[in-house]
Design an enzyme around this catalytic site. Structure first.
Site, PDB file in Angstrom:
ATOM      1  N   ARG A   2       4.969  53.277 -17.630  1.00  0.00           N
ATOM      2  CA  ARG A   2       3.654  53.746 -18.352  1.00  0.00           C
ATOM      3  C   ARG A   2       3.070  53.337 -19.404  1.00  0.00           C
ATOM      4  NH1 ARG A   2       8.041  57.028 -19.435  1.00  0.00           N
ATOM      5  NH2 ARG A   2       7.724  56.417 -21.417  1.00  0.00           N
ATOM      6  N   GLN A  51      10.877  61.056 -10.282  1.00  0.00           N
ATOM      7  CA  GLN A  51      10.712  60.411  -9.015  1.00  0.00           C
ATOM      8  C   GLN A  51       8.994  61.650  -7.944  1.00  0.00           C
ATOM      9  OE1 GLN A  51      12.889  59.295  -6.075  1.00  0.00           O
ATOM     10  NE2 GLN A  51      14.024  57.723  -7.298  1.00  0.00           N
ATOM     11  N   HIS A 104      18.256  55.060  -3.229  1.00  0.00           N
ATOM     12  CA  HIS A 104      18.864  56.440  -3.426  1.00  0.00           C
ATOM     13  C   HIS A 104      18.147  57.387  -2.111  1.00  0.00           C
ATOM     14  CE1 HIS A 104      21.904  59.519  -3.599  1.00  0.00           C
ATOM     15  NE2 HIS A 104      21.355  60.326  -4.465  1.00  0.00           N
TER      16      HIS A 104
END
Length: 323
Positions: free
Chosen positions: A44, A82, A104
């Protein structure tokens, strides 16, 4: 026995965009860069990590900016964020044929992120926290990693995953092939039943048992929490046999005659129930609902845990040891 892989071609990766610069993100970005990979970091505009990434010599832009020309995008922000980052910044800018990588499998396995059919979807999951992955790499070693393919659009997805793992240094320690399903379910179970949930509750129960019996809280803390690291280090170095070889005969006799009374069939049955809830999606449903509710339950449980006597005693004793 599973095959342990020690090779991977980093030249297959092309330009890599690491989205996120937290525990795993910083380790992946720096290890890949030092392995010779062309790396950019997506953050960001107001991210506190931006200065650190730039100081490390990495190119930094927003997730949308770095996704535009990347051949492989590693989505390494927390599981909670996500899907939003993927939907709003990465997916609108990902170029045709670019690979999408995860550390993951949660969001892919439970359908929170579904990539278009023309993209490889792969995973490389180092078996250690990011700061360990980074430190061990700088020492010339590597952290073992799992790799998997959920979607092979290019016909070369598996090789890309192995190349990425090698870029992290995992080939130095060994890489195991898995699936998104196996990694997700075993990872969640390990965290809940042993590594975090099980261990934390075992420590807390031992501490409270001693304190309730009239022993000093400080001594209970040393016995049930502080010394745990010493035992785990022995296990890490040489397994349970080496741990038992290294401790006193008295400790070993107590281990072998009392351990199974603590972790009895009731505990094993509870572990099976926890695993069933993971495999059937009940845990994911509960966690996703809490994410969507501003993590109200998680924050309440965090506050409750921080107020426990074990934490108060530990804070005081750790301050003494740091002097």
């Amino acid at each position: 026995m599973a095959t342990v892989y020690r090779e991977g071609d980093i030249s297959l990766l092309g330009k890599v965009a690491i989205i996120g610069y937290g525990s795993q993100g910083h380790a992946h970005a720096l290890n890949l860069k030092e392995s010779g990979v062309d790396v950019s970091v997506g953050l960001r505009a107001d991210s506190k990590s931006r200065a650190a990434a730039e100081a490390a010599g990495l190119r930094v832009g927003t997730a949308a900016e770095v996704s535009k020309d990347a051949d492989l995008i590693a989505l390494l922000v927390p599981d909670q964020t996500q899907p939003t980052v993927w939907e709003n910044e990465v997916q609108p800018n990902i170029k045709p044929g670019a690979a999408l990588l995860f550390a993951h499998g949660f969001n892919v396995h439970f359908g929170r992120i579904v990539a278009p059919a023309d993209h490889d979807v792969i995973m490389v999951a180092p078996k250690g926290p990011g700061h360990i992955v980074r430190r061990i790499y700088t020492e010339g070693f590597g952290t073992p990693a799992l790799f998997a393919v959920a979607q092979d659009a290019s016909g070369n997805a598996r090789a890309k995953a192995m190349g990425y793992a090698a870029g992290l240094g995992a080939n130095r320690a060994g890489m195991l092939e898995t699936t998104f399903t196996e990694e997700t379910e075993t990872d969640l179970f390990g965290e809940q039943a042993v590594l975090c949930g099980g261990t934390a509750e075992l420590v807390r129960a031992g501490f409270e048992t001693l304190v309730e019996a009239g022993y000093q809280p400080e001594i209970a803390y040393y016995e049930c929490l502080h010394e745990l690291k010493l035992i785990v280090d022995l296990m890490y170095e040489g397994g349970l046999d080496y741990m038992r070889y290294s401790i006193s005969d008295t400790a070993e006799f107590g281990d072998l005659t009392r351990g199974k009374r603590i972790i009895d069939q009731h505990v094993r049955d509870n572990m099976k129930t926890v695993l069933s809830e993971i495999r059937e999606g009940e845990f994911a449903k509960q966690w996703i609902e809490d994410m969507n509710n501003g993590e109200k339950t998680l924050n309440e449980l965090r506050a409750e845990a921080k107020g426990q006597k074990l934490e108060e005693v530990g804070k005081t004793l750790r301050a003494l040891m740091q002097r």
